[in-house]
Design an enzyme around this catalytic site. Structure first.
Site, PDB file in Angstrom:
ATOM      1  N   GLY A 130      16.553  41.380  18.656  1.00  0.00           N
ATOM      2  CA  GLY A 130      16.881  40.001  18.268  1.00  0.00           C
ATOM      3  C   GLY A 130      16.174  39.052  19.213  1.00  0.00           C
ATOM      4  O   GLY A 130      15.058  38.620  18.960  1.00  0.00           O
ATOM      5  N   ASP A 240       7.913  27.827  17.221  1.00  0.00           N
ATOM      6  CA  ASP A 240       7.706  26.507  17.853  1.00  0.00           C
ATOM      7  C   ASP A 240       7.787  25.391  16.811  1.00  0.00           C
ATOM      8  O   ASP A 240       8.275  24.297  17.086  1.00  0.00           O
ATOM      9  CB  ASP A 240       6.318  26.434  18.506  1.00  0.00           C
ATOM     10  N   GLU A 364      17.184  31.365  15.219  1.00  0.00           N
ATOM     11  CA  GLU A 364      15.849  30.900  15.638  1.00  0.00           C
ATOM     12  C   GLU A 364      15.713  30.856  17.161  1.00  0.00           C
ATOM     13  O   GLU A 364      15.104  29.956  17.734  1.00  0.00           O
ATOM     14  CB  GLU A 364      15.471  29.587  14.954  1.00  0.00           C
TER      15      GLU A 364
HETATM   16  N1  CAA Z   1       2.730  30.335  21.199  1.00  0.00           N
HETATM   17  C1  CAA Z   1       1.662  31.169  21.236  1.00  0.00           C
HETATM   18  N2  CAA Z   1       1.691  32.344  21.908  1.00  0.00           N
HETATM   19  C2  CAA Z   1       2.822  32.672  22.574  1.00  0.00           C
HETATM   20  C3  CAA Z   1       3.955  31.847  22.579  1.00  0.00           C
HETATM   21  C4  CAA Z   1       3.883  30.618  21.850  1.00  0.00           C
HETATM   22  N3  CAA Z   1       4.920  29.795  21.800  1.00  0.00           N
HETATM   23  N4  CAA Z   1       4.926  32.435  23.296  1.00  0.00           N
HETATM   24  C5  CAA Z   1       4.416  33.587  23.758  1.00  0.00           C
HETATM   25  N5  CAA Z   1       3.151  33.736  23.301  1.00  0.00           N
HETATM   26  C6  CAA Z   1       2.231  34.839  23.580  1.00  0.00           C
HETATM   27  C7  CAA Z   1       1.991  34.954  25.086  1.00  0.00           C
HETATM   28  O1  CAA Z   1       0.908  34.147  25.494  1.00  0.00           O
HETATM   29  C8  CAA Z   1       1.686  36.423  25.245  1.00  0.00           C
HETATM   30  O2  CAA Z   1       0.340  36.668  24.850  1.00  0.00           O
HETATM   31  P1  CAA Z   1      -0.504  37.886  25.501  1.00  0.00           P
HETATM   32  O3  CAA Z   1       0.149  39.155  25.047  1.00  0.00           O
HETATM   33  O4  CAA Z   1      -1.869  37.704  24.910  1.00  0.00           O
HETATM   34  O5  CAA Z   1      -0.440  37.699  26.967  1.00  0.00           O
HETATM   35  C9  CAA Z   1       2.584  37.077  24.207  1.00  0.00           C
HETATM   36  O6  CAA Z   1       2.858  36.064  23.234  1.00  0.00           O
HETATM   37  C10 CAA Z   1       3.883  37.600  24.806  1.00  0.00           C
HETATM   38  O7  CAA Z   1       4.521  36.501  25.422  1.00  0.00           O
HETATM   39  P2  CAA Z   1       5.771  36.667  26.394  1.00  0.00           P
HETATM   40  O8  CAA Z   1       5.415  37.637  27.477  1.00  0.00           O
HETATM   41  O9  CAA Z   1       6.252  35.315  26.776  1.00  0.00           O
HETATM   42  O10 CAA Z   1       6.811  37.368  25.415  1.00  0.00           O
HETATM   43  P3  CAA Z   1       8.252  37.902  25.679  1.00  0.00           P
HETATM   44  O11 CAA Z   1       8.373  39.261  25.140  1.00  0.00           O
HETATM   45  O12 CAA Z   1       8.650  37.690  27.111  1.00  0.00           O
HETATM   46  O13 CAA Z   1       9.105  36.961  24.673  1.00  0.00           O
HETATM   47  C11 CAA Z   1      10.788  35.329  24.055  1.00  0.00           C
HETATM   48  C12 CAA Z   1       9.796  35.933  25.079  1.00  0.00           C
HETATM   49  C13 CAA Z   1      10.504  33.842  24.183  1.00  0.00           C
HETATM   50  C14 CAA Z   1      12.210  35.630  24.487  1.00  0.00           C
HETATM   51  C15 CAA Z   1      10.567  35.799  22.587  1.00  0.00           C
HETATM   52  O14 CAA Z   1      10.831  37.168  22.444  1.00  0.00           O
HETATM   53  C16 CAA Z   1      11.455  35.007  21.649  1.00  0.00           C
HETATM   54  O15 CAA Z   1      11.147  33.874  21.268  1.00  0.00           O
HETATM   55  N6  CAA Z   1      12.614  35.598  21.225  1.00  0.00           N
HETATM   56  C17 CAA Z   1      13.500  34.996  20.257  1.00  0.00           C
HETATM   57  C18 CAA Z   1      13.135  35.392  18.874  1.00  0.00           C
HETATM   58  C19 CAA Z   1      13.704  34.460  17.861  1.00  0.00           C
HETATM   59  O16 CAA Z   1      13.716  33.255  18.018  1.00  0.00           O
HETATM   60  N7  CAA Z   1      14.135  35.010  16.742  1.00  0.00           N
HETATM   61  C20 CAA Z   1      14.631  34.246  15.681  1.00  0.00           C
HETATM   62  C21 CAA Z   1      14.423  34.946  14.392  1.00  0.00           C
HETATM   63  S1  CAA Z   1      14.309  33.878  13.013  1.00  0.00           S
HETATM   64  C22 CAA Z   1      15.848  33.395  12.609  1.00  0.00           C
HETATM   65  O17 CAA Z   1      16.777  33.474  13.329  1.00  0.00           O
HETATM   66  C23 CAA Z   1      15.848  32.723  11.306  1.00  0.00           C
HETATM   67  C24 CAA Z   1      17.080  32.375  10.632  1.00  0.00           C
HETATM   68  O18 CAA Z   1      17.955  33.156  10.424  1.00  0.00           O
HETATM   69  C25 CAA Z   1      17.182  31.001  10.110  1.00  0.00           C
END
Ligand code: CAA
Length: 386
Positions: A130, A240, A364
């Site tokens: 998640g 985002d 999200e």
């Molecule tokens: N834009 C572009 N690239 C990005 C980025 C962004 N905002 N954030 C991270 N990246 C890239 C990084 O640059 C990195 O690239 P490289 O592999 O080339 O170095 C790669 O992605 C990995 O980045 P992180 O090391 O920061 O990734 P992480 O594993 O530490 O993830 C996290 C961090 C922010 C917690 C992420 O896992 C996350 O956002 N989790 C939450 C997921 C989420 O929001 N789920 C919701 C599902 S949808 C939903 O809920 C819908 C609904 O029901 C209405």
């Protein structure tokens, strides 16, 4: 704030408000109880030309971006939080195609979404993945000119109603997040099913489902962007752009609860004195209205920054979602309190706002995830200045 809207934004706001107040608000409690998908209302939104607000003009949309999407979601959520997110997830599901699809994929899928002929859902989360989205285990294996998908997706909003799904699966588990790819899956594809619909606390007007892929074979031209390994970044960029939509849902819910509370206090009596003359109540109303306005402004700022292609939108998007959803929870809770014992009764309609608001702090990206995104960015910004 409305004075600062463009003519077009104001027009979307008024058009949505009319549908929301005339057709959604009167049936919101019924939809909440029945949990039957509100196709009639979706049809009204289609007829009003609202489904493609954020989709670029070259693919049949209005090209209006995230700001106008937020204004529409806010107005819908003011009447019903379920309808608000049911609309917003079409943006969440189509942003991956807008951001990362091939020209052929954009031409094939976006016009139907823009016209409201097809709903689109977003499949990232799994039972085991998640918040840590990079650890997902749904698998996509290349076989000849096809990919074969196996695994399941959890928390799929509109999963029971969509015709198109953007699905994230690993094409190379050894690479972790960099091995994740995105696919477009069509409803009715052999091996793809929707086995479970959740019974929920809030947003009950629309469905949240589990998706199952069992040797589900899709042609290679449904690999998003035609390149493997770009899925995780695509999902992050999508989130985002979508998080201000959840913020707008939260603002709409908080505003809706405030509207109903004002109606209540100006029409009822407490110990023979009108509730509205109580200074304690006035203080609460003032705090509620101030917090709603602050959340709204932050949401619009994030949306406008995204539409202007500003740098660092992750932080602003996360801030808007964090602040607006916490505001919605606080404001709807105060609203229930002002209603007193009546606040917990379904008939008054106020407890629904409170129930609908809770999920905005969770989906999200939980608000802890938003804090992580904000915190990491702050430290990066500080390091770059040092
Ligand atoms: N834009 C572009 N690239 C990005 C980025 C962004 N905002 N954030 C991270 N990246 C890239 C990084 O640059 C990195 O690239 P490289 O592999 O080339 O170095 C790669 O992605 C990995 O980045 P992180 O090391 O920061 O990734 P992480 O594993 O530490 O993830 C996290 C961090 C922010 C917690 C992420 O896992 C996350 O956002 N989790 C939450 C997921 C989420 O929001 N789920 C919701 C599902 S949808 C939903 O809920 C819908 C609904 O029901 C209405």
């Amino acid at each position: 704030m409305e004075e600062l809207f463009s003519k077009e934004t104001l027009e979307y706001q008024l058009r949505t408000r009319e549908i929301a107040q005339k057709y959604i608000k009167p049936v919101a409690l019924e939809l909440d109880l029945d949990q039957t998908y509100p196709w009639e209302i979706v049809k009204r939104l289609q007829d009003a030309g609202l489904m493609g607000v954020w989709i670029p003009k070259e693919y049949g949309g209005h090209g209006r971006g995230v700001m106008d999407l937020c204004v529409v979601v806010e107005e819908l959520s003011r009447a019903c939080g379920g309808l608000g997110v049911g609309f917003a997830v079409n943006a969440l599901g189509s942003f991956p195609i807008i951001l990362g699809g091939t020209e052929e994929q954009k031409q094939k899928y976006l016009p139907d979404v823009a016209a409201g002929k097809k709903l689109v859902a977003f499949g990232l989360s799994e039972k085991v993945a998640g918040s840590d989205a990079g650890s997902l285990i749904c698998r996509a294996c290349k076989e000849g000119n096809d990919y074969v998908l196996n695994g399941e997706k959890k928390w799929n909003t509109n999963g029971n109603a969509a015709s198109i799904y953007t699905i994230y699966a690993s094409t190379d588990p050894n690479k972790g997040g960099r091995g994740i790819s995105a696919f477009i899956v069509e409803k009715g594809t052999y091996g793809f099913s929707v086995p479970k619909l959740e019974d929920k606390l809030g947003i009950r007007a629309i469905g949240v489902a589990e998706l199952l892929f069992e040797n589900c074979r899709i042609p290679e031209n449904q690999l998003l962007g035609g390149t493997e390994g770009r899925g995780f970044m695509n999902a992050m960029m999508t989130l985002d752009r979508a998080r201000p939509g959840v913020a707008a849902q939260a603002v709409g819910l908080a505003q809706g609860a405030l509207d109903l509370t004002l109606e209540f206090v100006t029409n009822s009596n407490l110990n023979n004195a009108t509730v509205s003359s109580s200074q304690g109540i006035q203080f609460m109303l003032s705090d509620m209205a101030t917090q709603v306005e602050a959340a709204r402004r932050l949401t619009y700022t994030a949306a406008q920054a995204i539409d202007a292609n500003a740098k660092g939108v992750s932080k602003l998007a996360a801030m808007s979602k964090l602040f607006a959803s916490d505001t919605a929870m606080r404001v709807t809770s105060m609203a229930v309190e002002i209603f007193g014992e009546l606040g917990i009764l379904r008939d008054t309609g106020i407890e629904k706002y409170f129930r609908d608001a809770k999920i905005t702090q969770i989906y999200e990206g939980t608000n802890q995830v938003q804090r992580l995104v904000i915190g990491r960015t702050l430290l990066k910004e500080a390091a770059s200045k040092a």
